[in-house]
Design a protein around this motif. Structure first.
Motif, short mmCIF file in Angstrom:
data_model
loop_
_atom_site.label_atom_id
_atom_site.label_comp_id
_atom_site.label_asym_id
_atom_site.label_seq_id
_atom_site.Cartn_x
_atom_site.Cartn_y
_atom_site.Cartn_z
N LYS A 1 -3.89 17.43 -23.37
CA LYS A 1 -4.48 16.18 -22.97
C LYS A 1 -4.78 14.68 -24.22
N LEU A 2 -3.87 14.14 -24.24
CA LEU A 2 -4.67 13.14 -25.09
C LEU A 2 -5.87 12.45 -24.85
N SER A 3 -6.91 12.66 -26.20
CA SER A 3 -7.95 12.02 -25.11
C SER A 3 -7.99 10.83 -25.73
N ASN A 4 -9.35 10.34 -25.21
CA ASN A 4 -9.43 9.12 -24.72
C ASN A 4 -9.45 7.77 -25.26
N ALA A 5 -9.50 8.62 -26.49
CA ALA A 5 -9.75 7.45 -28.12
C ALA A 5 -8.30 7.31 -29.14
N GLU A 6 -7.10 8.44 -27.96
CA GLU A 6 -6.08 8.04 -28.30
C GLU A 6 -5.02 7.32 -27.17
N PHE A 7 -5.85 7.40 -25.86
CA PHE A 7 -5.04 7.33 -24.50
C PHE A 7 -6.24 6.41 -24.02
N ASP A 8 -6.06 5.09 -23.86
CA ASP A 8 -6.75 4.25 -22.52
C ASP A 8 -6.28 4.40 -21.55
N HIS A 9 -6.44 4.79 -20.48
CA HIS A 9 -5.65 5.32 -19.20
C HIS A 9 -5.56 3.86 -18.23
N GLY A 10 -6.63 2.64 -18.54
CA GLY A 10 -6.37 1.42 -17.89
C GLY A 10 -5.61 0.91 -18.45
N ILE B 1 0.94 -0.86 -0.65
CA ILE B 1 0.06 -0.02 0.23
C ILE B 1 0.23 1.28 -0.06
N TYR B 2 2.08 1.03 0.53
CA TYR B 2 2.89 2.41 0.56
C TYR B 2 3.74 2.67 -0.63
N LEU B 3 4.07 1.53 -1.23
CA LEU B 3 4.86 1.35 -2.51
C LEU B 3 4.13 1.87 -3.56
N ALA B 4 2.46 0.99 -3.50
CA ALA B 4 1.89 2.13 -4.11
C ALA B 4 1.20 3.50 -4.23
N THR B 5 1.03 4.16 -2.77
CA THR B 5 0.97 5.31 -2.54
C THR B 5 2.39 6.52 -3.01
N LYS B 6 3.50 5.41 -2.81
CA LYS B 6 4.88 6.48 -3.09
C LYS B 6 4.54 6.33 -5.35
N LEU B 7 4.00 5.48 -5.41
CA LEU B 7 4.55 5.43 -7.33
C LEU B 7 3.58 6.35 -7.81
N ILE B 8 2.24 6.43 -7.02
CA ILE B 8 0.88 7.64 -7.57
C ILE B 8 2.06 8.93 -7.30
N GLY B 9 2.22 8.64 -5.74
CA GLY B 9 2.85 10.63 -5.95
C GLY B 9 3.95 10.75 -6.42
N GLY C 1 -2.39 5.63 -14.99
CA GLY C 1 -2.38 6.49 -16.69
C GLY C 1 -2.65 7.95 -16.48
N ARG C 2 -3.44 8.06 -16.00
CA ARG C 2 -4.28 9.62 -16.16
C ARG C 2 -2.99 10.80 -15.80
N PHE C 3 -1.99 10.29 -14.94
CA PHE C 3 -0.64 11.63 -14.85
C PHE C 3 -0.14 11.23 -16.06
N TYR C 4 0.13 10.46 -17.33
CA TYR C 4 0.47 10.87 -18.24
C TYR C 4 -0.03 10.85 -19.10
N GLN C 5 -1.25 11.08 -19.59
CA GLN C 5 -1.91 11.65 -20.35
C GLN C 5 -1.85 12.84 -21.10
N HIS C 6 -0.70 13.68 -20.76
CA HIS C 6 -0.62 14.74 -21.10
C HIS C 6 1.07 14.92 -21.54
N ARG C 7 0.58 15.53 -22.93
CA ARG C 7 1.89 15.45 -23.88
C ARG C 7 2.42 17.06 -24.06
N ASP C 8 3.70 17.76 -23.73
CA ASP C 8 3.58 19.18 -24.28
C ASP C 8 2.44 20.11 -23.57
#
Length: 256
Positions: free
Chosen positions: A86-95, A4-12, A76-83
């Motif tokens: 925001k990439l559209s959901n059609a371009e980027f399936d965050h799951g 749980i700590y490792l997952a929280t750290k990964l998100i942070g 995945g949402r934290f990597y959805q922006h490029r420059d």
């Protein structure tokens, strides 16, 4: 080390890295996603605990997987922006993107976890998912319940946001229009609304309302009922152009 700590750290860490050099609008969106993540983690354990039979069926390790799925579901949402775009959901399936980041991580490469995260935002759960197909019968049961818990908790947080803050900006159309026929047909059949069939401003609101047809657990349904979500949604649909007749149809068919 505690997962749980490792997952929280990964998100942070993902949040801290991605928020740098972004516009104020993107930064605000990332803050929202961070808050959303931990609200979903709270909700998923509340739902599970109140589903007493399911809680008692799962082992402590399986309950931990449930909590991990919530903490990591929007990685995945934290990597959805490029420059700044925001990439559209059609371009980027965050799951899918989250699973790509997690599957090579020895702490999080559990197929039940990857299945739940990959399927949490789909229109319907895909049971031909390779992470699911290879599981034992017991693990298939656990994975299925994890996916449904995550979908409930994720929708619940978005429903709360809808109730407290109204229709998200991206769902607001400049014109007010009544419900389209295909959306009304879906509602009368107790079905979710296909995005392809949403043509009007009120259709977009009813898309939220039709989530009630994809809620799996009594605890979630009770909270949604107490929030007054359906009536709030019908009011928003009316404000977006749904006719009085449309609103009566929604009251008749939108129920648990």
């Amino acid at each position: 080390m505690n997962k749980i700590y490792l997952a929280t750290k990964l998100i942070g860490d993902a949040y801290a890295t991605q928020i740098q050099n972004q516009t104020e609008e993107v930064q605000a969106w990332l803050v929202h996603k961070l808050k959303h993540t931990f609200c979903v983690a709270h909700d998923i354990m509340d739902i599970l605990f109140n589903e007493g039979e399911l809680w008692n069926t799962l082992t402590p390790n399986e309950r931990e997987l449930v909590e991990l799925s919530a903490i990591l579901h929007d990685l995945g949402r934290f990597y959805q922006h490029r420059d700044g775009h925001k990439l559209s959901n059609a371009e980027f399936d965050h799951g899918v993107e989250a699973v790509k980041l997690l599957r090579d991580n020895p702490d999080f490469n559990n197929p039940m976890l990857l299945f739940a995260i990959e399927e949490h935002n789909r229109f319907k759960i895909r049971y031909d998912n390779p992470y699911y197909v290879g599981l034992s019968e017991h693990d298939k049961f656990v994975a299925d319940q994890m996916a449904k818990l995550l979908r409930d908790a994720d929708k619940l947080e978005n429903i709360k946001d809808f109730v407290y803050h109204g229709v998200p900006k991206l769902y607001k159309f400049p014109t007010k229009e009544p419900l389209s026929e295909k959306v009304k047909e879906a509602i009368t059949k107790n079905e979710q609304v296909l995005r392809a069939n949403m043509k009007t401003s009120s259709d977009r609101v009813v898309d939220f309302l039709a989530w009630v047809y994809d809620i799996n657990f009594k605890r979630t349904k009770d909270i949604i009922f107490d929030l007054g979500f359906i009536e709030k949604g019908i009011e928003e649909a009316g404000a977006s152009g749904a006719t009085a007749e449309d609103c009566e149809l929604l009251r008749k068919y939108l129920r648990f």
